[in-house]
Design a protein around this motif. Structure first.
Motif, PDB file in Angstrom:
ATOM      1  N   VAL A   1      -3.669   1.253 -11.051  1.00 25.15           N
ATOM      2  CA  VAL A   1      -3.556  -0.284 -11.154  1.00 25.15           C
ATOM      3  C   VAL A   1      -3.606  -1.091  -9.842  1.00 25.15           C
ATOM      4  CG1 VAL A   1      -2.610  -2.248 -12.171  1.00 25.15           C
ATOM      5  CG2 VAL A   1      -3.113  -0.156 -13.434  1.00 25.15           C
ATOM      6  N   LEU A   2      -2.361  -0.332  -9.121  1.00 29.74           N
ATOM      7  CA  LEU A   2      -1.904  -0.916  -7.835  1.00 29.74           C
ATOM      8  C   LEU A   2      -2.914  -0.614  -6.621  1.00 29.74           C
ATOM      9  CD1 LEU A   2       1.763   0.308  -7.732  1.00 29.74           C
ATOM     10  CD2 LEU A   2       1.152  -1.897  -8.160  1.00 29.74           C
ATOM     11  N   LEU A   3      -3.686   0.565  -6.891  1.00 28.77           N
ATOM     12  CA  LEU A   3      -4.739   0.761  -5.723  1.00 28.77           C
ATOM     13  C   LEU A   3      -5.996   0.018  -5.786  1.00 28.77           C
ATOM     14  CD1 LEU A   3      -3.944   4.826  -5.384  1.00 28.77           C
ATOM     15  CD2 LEU A   3      -3.698   2.810  -3.727  1.00 28.77           C
ATOM     16  N   LYS A   4      -6.185  -0.064  -7.229  1.00 30.62           N
ATOM     17  CA  LYS A   4      -7.597  -0.915  -7.443  1.00 30.62           C
ATOM     18  C   LYS A   4      -7.261  -2.455  -7.015  1.00 30.62           C
ATOM     19  CE  LYS A   4     -10.609   1.661  -9.650  1.00 30.62           C
ATOM     20  NZ  LYS A   4     -12.034   1.857  -8.829  1.00 30.62           N
TER      21      LYS A   4
ATOM     22  N   ASP B   1       0.826  -1.171   0.049  1.00 23.06           N
ATOM     23  CA  ASP B   1       0.005  -0.107   0.083  1.00 23.06           C
ATOM     24  C   ASP B   1       0.921   1.299   0.108  1.00 23.06           C
ATOM     25  OD1 ASP B   1      -2.233  -1.679   0.138  1.00 23.06           O
ATOM     26  OD2 ASP B   1      -2.009  -1.885   2.330  1.00 23.06           O
ATOM     27  N   MET B   2       1.806   1.101   0.803  1.00 20.64           N
ATOM     28  CA  MET B   2       2.908   2.127   0.682  1.00 20.64           C
ATOM     29  C   MET B   2       3.697   2.430  -0.635  1.00 20.64           C
ATOM     30  SD  MET B   2       3.914   4.738   2.951  1.00 20.64           S
ATOM     31  CE  MET B   2       4.400   5.988   1.630  1.00 20.64           C
ATOM     32  N   PHE B   3       3.842   1.383  -1.130  1.00 19.93           N
ATOM     33  CA  PHE B   3       4.489   1.616  -2.642  1.00 19.93           C
ATOM     34  C   PHE B   3       3.664   2.106  -3.509  1.00 19.93           C
ATOM     35  CE2 PHE B   3       5.506  -0.293  -6.655  1.00 19.93           C
ATOM     36  CZ  PHE B   3       6.911   0.229  -6.743  1.00 19.93           C
ATOM     37  N   ALA B   4       2.260   1.710  -3.516  1.00 17.71           N
ATOM     38  CA  ALA B   4       1.162   2.464  -4.419  1.00 17.71           C
ATOM     39  C   ALA B   4       1.153   3.850  -4.245  1.00 17.71           C
ATOM     40  CB  ALA B   4      -0.102   1.734  -4.249  1.00 17.71           C
ATOM     41  N   VAL B   5       1.170   4.233  -2.783  1.00 12.87           N
ATOM     42  CA  VAL B   5       1.039   5.622  -2.725  1.00 12.87           C
ATOM     43  C   VAL B   5       2.383   6.291  -3.204  1.00 12.87           C
ATOM     44  CG1 VAL B   5       0.824   7.280  -0.660  1.00 12.87           C
ATOM     45  CG2 VAL B   5      -0.585   5.510  -0.678  1.00 12.87           C
ATOM     46  N   SER B   6       3.395   5.859  -2.986  1.00 11.44           N
ATOM     47  CA  SER B   6       4.957   6.415  -3.475  1.00 11.44           C
ATOM     48  C   SER B   6       4.563   6.612  -4.976  1.00 11.44           C
ATOM     49  CB  SER B   6       5.766   5.507  -3.029  1.00 11.44           C
ATOM     50  OG  SER B   6       6.120   5.326  -1.725  1.00 11.44           O
ATOM     51  N   VAL B   7       3.869   5.706  -5.696  1.00 10.18           N
ATOM     52  CA  VAL B   7       3.868   5.756  -7.047  1.00 10.18           C
ATOM     53  C   VAL B   7       2.763   6.887  -7.370  1.00 10.18           C
ATOM     54  CG1 VAL B   7       3.157   4.736  -9.199  1.00 10.18           C
ATOM     55  CG2 VAL B   7       4.432   3.329  -7.580  1.00 10.18           C
ATOM     56  N   LEU B   8       1.794   7.136  -6.563  1.00 19.22           N
ATOM     57  CA  LEU B   8       0.847   8.285  -6.700  1.00 19.22           C
ATOM     58  C   LEU B   8       1.438   9.548  -6.269  1.00 19.22           C
ATOM     59  CD1 LEU B   8      -1.945   8.637  -7.323  1.00 19.22           C
ATOM     60  CD2 LEU B   8      -2.561   8.687  -4.691  1.00 19.22           C
ATOM     61  N   ALA B   9       2.310   9.626  -5.454  1.00 23.20           N
ATOM     62  CA  ALA B   9       3.028  10.725  -5.288  1.00 23.20           C
ATOM     63  C   ALA B   9       4.087  11.317  -6.317  1.00 23.20           C
ATOM     64  CB  ALA B   9       3.866  10.732  -3.993  1.00 23.20           C
ATOM     65  N   GLY B  10       4.321  10.437  -7.363  1.00 23.98           N
ATOM     66  CA  GLY B  10       5.115  10.697  -8.458  1.00 23.98           C
ATOM     67  C   GLY B  10       4.534  11.761  -9.438  1.00 23.98           C
ATOM     68  N   ILE B  11       3.334  11.774  -9.171  1.00 24.92           N
ATOM     69  CA  ILE B  11       2.348  12.943  -9.883  1.00 24.92           C
ATOM     70  C   ILE B  11       3.191  14.446  -9.528  1.00 24.92           C
ATOM     71  CG2 ILE B  11       0.325  13.968 -10.518  1.00 24.92           C
ATOM     72  CD1 ILE B  11      -0.957  11.314  -9.932  1.00 24.92           C
ATOM     73  N   GLY B  12       3.771  15.059 -10.424  1.00 24.84           N
ATOM     74  CA  GLY B  12       4.068  16.543 -10.105  1.00 24.84           C
ATOM     75  C   GLY B  12       3.685  17.236 -11.302  1.00 24.84           C
ATOM     76  N   PHE B  13       2.834  18.014 -10.918  1.00 23.46           N
ATOM     77  CA  PHE B  13       2.408  18.836 -12.054  1.00 23.46           C
ATOM     78  C   PHE B  13       2.546  20.538 -11.865  1.00 23.46           C
ATOM     79  CE2 PHE B  13      -1.406  20.618 -14.377  1.00 23.46           C
ATOM     80  CZ  PHE B  13      -1.398  20.045 -15.507  1.00 23.46           C
ATOM     81  N   THR B  14       1.734  21.007 -10.796  1.00 22.92           N
ATOM     82  CA  THR B  14       1.595  22.476 -10.872  1.00 22.92           C
ATOM     83  C   THR B  14       3.049  23.124 -10.596  1.00 22.92           C
ATOM     84  OG1 THR B  14      -0.451  22.302  -9.555  1.00 22.92           O
ATOM     85  CG2 THR B  14       0.663  24.565  -9.355  1.00 22.92           C
ATOM     86  N   VAL B  15       3.822  22.691  -9.527  1.00 23.51           N
ATOM     87  CA  VAL B  15       5.070  23.098  -9.332  1.00 23.51           C
ATOM     88  C   VAL B  15       6.167  22.828 -10.374  1.00 23.51           C
ATOM     89  CG1 VAL B  15       7.115  23.433  -7.348  1.00 23.51           C
ATOM     90  CG2 VAL B  15       4.450  23.239  -6.823  1.00 23.51           C
ATOM     91  N   SER B  16       5.917  21.553 -10.899  1.00 20.60           N
ATOM     92  CA  SER B  16       6.882  20.967 -11.880  1.00 20.60           C
ATOM     93  C   SER B  16       6.676  21.965 -13.154  1.00 20.60           C
ATOM     94  CB  SER B  16       6.665  19.541 -12.148  1.00 20.60           C
ATOM     95  OG  SER B  16       6.852  18.733 -10.958  1.00 20.60           O
ATOM     96  N   LEU B  17       5.451  22.116 -13.647  1.00 20.64           N
ATOM     97  CA  LEU B  17       5.292  22.969 -14.574  1.00 20.64           C
ATOM     98  C   LEU B  17       5.824  24.499 -14.459  1.00 20.64           C
ATOM     99  CD1 LEU B  17       1.496  22.138 -15.586  1.00 20.64           C
ATOM    100  CD2 LEU B  17       3.557  21.492 -16.757  1.00 20.64           C
ATOM    101  N   LEU B  18       5.607  24.993 -13.149  1.00 18.28           N
ATOM    102  CA  LEU B  18       6.366  26.208 -12.984  1.00 18.28           C
ATOM    103  C   LEU B  18       7.825  26.248 -13.052  1.00 18.28           C
ATOM    104  CD1 LEU B  18       6.377  29.224 -11.650  1.00 18.28           C
ATOM    105  CD2 LEU B  18       6.369  28.017  -9.513  1.00 18.28           C
ATOM    106  N   ILE B  19       8.625  25.400 -12.418  1.00 20.82           N
ATOM    107  CA  ILE B  19       9.993  25.270 -12.498  1.00 20.82           C
ATOM    108  C   ILE B  19      10.362  24.719 -13.799  1.00 20.82           C
ATOM    109  CG2 ILE B  19      11.836  23.944 -11.513  1.00 20.82           C
ATOM    110  CD1 ILE B  19      10.352  23.362  -9.199  1.00 20.82           C
ATOM    111  N   SER B  20       9.447  24.247 -14.864  1.00 23.73           N
ATOM    112  CA  SER B  20       9.888  24.138 -16.187  1.00 23.73           C
ATOM    113  C   SER B  20      10.062  25.468 -16.814  1.00 23.73           C
ATOM    114  CB  SER B  20       8.743  23.208 -16.960  1.00 23.73           C
ATOM    115  OG  SER B  20       8.951  21.958 -16.385  1.00 23.73           O
TER     116      SER B  20
END
Length: 467
Positions: free
Chosen positions: A402-405, A352-371
């Motif tokens: 997939v992992l969370l499902k 479960d912790m591994f699935a949450v770690s994958v979910l935390a790989g979603i980097g959007f708002t700040v990643s777009l800003l830093i780009s």
């Protein structure tokens, strides 16, 4: 004479990781994430609209981004709509992040060193490893090492939006960990932006901005109220910070950190809580989606997607989000739990912790800003970096789904147990199992929740969040 049995040393109870939240903490998490979830869905919709707009009507999209509005003053506030979204609207987002940070330090998980160590180590590892992965991918000729910070950020709103869309039931303990992780991640991102992506510092403007912050703090501490006073003052501080060369969003964080987030006397909520309650919907529902509308519009084509996986900078971003974030967060958490002798909640598994770690790989708002901040003189490279952020975040979202499902049925059972309220008093039954009055009210009713497993934190233990 019979020998005496050896005296056994008392064993120290191992602290539980991802245990049941205290009732005030759970209430706060539920209220905060409800708004973020709605904002996350709007963020997803805004991103889809931006992609369609930029690819079907590219000229119209670019003309809107470049449209200039604002007064031509000594503070240079005649900015494009793109700049207003990046420097202005995101300041509201970082203002809320500043309040979250302050509250975490005075009343949340980060208040207790023993409770804070795991999410802090997870966040630090989740920033360091993606940066290392990007640096390795860009170490050779043709690399662009200046973009190392792009894959380091976690977007909690986007992650919750994904959970809402796919209908995954995530227990409150995992959601709380994800939120705390994102808060620490935001703090690191703020420091990165302020230190590494600020240039041409004008100390006169920075000094005046600091004086404005002192005045903001003084008025707030003196109990002065009135949006008509603080909103203009906040705008002046923001404008001075923008002119100083330090990224303007730092002003939002600083003002959020200056708010008082602990209660005094008979207060039902602290000023920081009250202001966050008012501003969070604006941040999640307007500021971040509009920023995404202006930032996520990148060209999607066969050659563009090929470049994401063949050029060093975009490939480093994808690998940083998908591999660096996952391994950094999961590995850091697992090692920290081992060396601090923290015991995982028996109702959950490390998968479960591994699935949450994958979910935390979603980097959007700040990643777009830093780009945009990393490649200000190369718009084409900035667009490829944004495309890589979108691709990496999408891959993380799909794999995490997939992992969370796979465990969604178990999560649903845990959530039903957490929410069950047989007597309808508004308090979940798991927090009243030892209360004789509750036992009398619910005697004979079916579906009584099981007794909490050994080691589960009762309602009156652990750090209490205000609600």
């Amino acid at each position: 004479m019979a020998s005496q049995p050896p005296v056994q040393e008392p064993t120290t109870r191992r602290r539980q990781f991802l245990g049941r939240l205290s009732l005030p903490e759970r209430t706060f998490i539920t209220d905060a994430l409800r708004t973020e979830t709605v904002g996350g869905v709007l963020l997803l919709l805004a991103s889809v609209v931006a992609l369609i707009w930029a690819n079907v009507w590219p000229a119209a999209y670019q003309s809107v981004l470049d449209y200039t509005i604002g007064p031509s003053t000594p503070l240079h506030l005649d900015l494009s709509l793109d700049a207003w979204a990046k420097d202005g609207l995101l300041t509201i987002f970082f203002f809320v992040a500043g309040i979250e940070l302050k509250r975490e330090f005075v009343a949340g998980e980060l208040r207790s060193p023993s409770a804070a160590v795991l999410p802090v180590i997870a966040a630090v590892c989740g920033v360091a490893l993606p940066a290392i992965v990007f640096a390795v991918a860009n170490a050779g000729p043709g690399g662009h090492p200046n973009g190392w910070a792009i894959p380091t950020a976690t977007d909690i709103a986007f992650a919750l939006g994904v959970l809402a869309v796919v209908g995954s039931h995530l227990p409150s303990a995992l959601r709380a960990f994800l939120l705390t992780l994102a808060v620490v991640d935001d703090l690191i991102a703020i420091l990165i932006i302020a230190i590494f992506y600020s240039s041409g510092i004008k100390f006169w403007a920075l000094g005046l901005a600091f004086a404005g912050l002192v005045l903001f703090w003084f008025l707030h501490r003196r109990g002065v109220h009135g949006w008509y006073l603080f909103v203009p003052l906040a705008f002046v501080i923001w404008a001075l910070m923008h002119e100083s060369g330090v990224h303007a969003t730092v002003a939002g964080v600083a003002m959020g950190l200056l708010l008082r987030c602990h209660r005094e006397g008979d207060e039902k909520s602290s000023p920081g809580e009250h202001i966050e309650h008012l501003v969070r919907p604006i941040s999640a529902g307007i500021a971040v989606p509009v920023f995404a509308l202006f930032a996520a519009g990148v060209t999607i084509s066969g050659p563009a997607l090929r470049e994401v996986f063949t050029q060093a900078a975009p490939l480093g971003i994808v690998l940083g989000l998908l591999v660096g974030k996952t391994v950094g967060i999961f590995g850091g958490t697992r090692l920290a739990a081992r060396f601090t002798r923290a015991e995982l909640n028996p109702q959950l598994k490390w998968a479960d912790m591994f699935a949450v770690s994958v979910l935390a790989g979603i980097g959007f708002t700040v990643s777009l800003l830093i780009s945009e901040l990393a490649f200000p003189d190369d718009p084409a490279l900035a667009d490829r970096a944004k495309a890589a952020v979108l691709v990496g975040s999408l891959l993380c979202a799909l794999i995490a789904t997939v992992l969370l499902k796979l465990r969604n049925r178990h999560y649903r059972e845990l959530c039903e147990e957490e929410d069950r309220d047989l007597d309808g008093d508004g308090i979940p039954d798991v927090y009243q199992l030892d209360d004789p009055a509750w036992q009398a009210r619910t005697a004979g009713q079916q579906g009584r929740p099981d007794q909490p497993q050994q080691g589960t934190r009762p309602a009156d233990e652990g750090p209490h969040r205000p609600h």
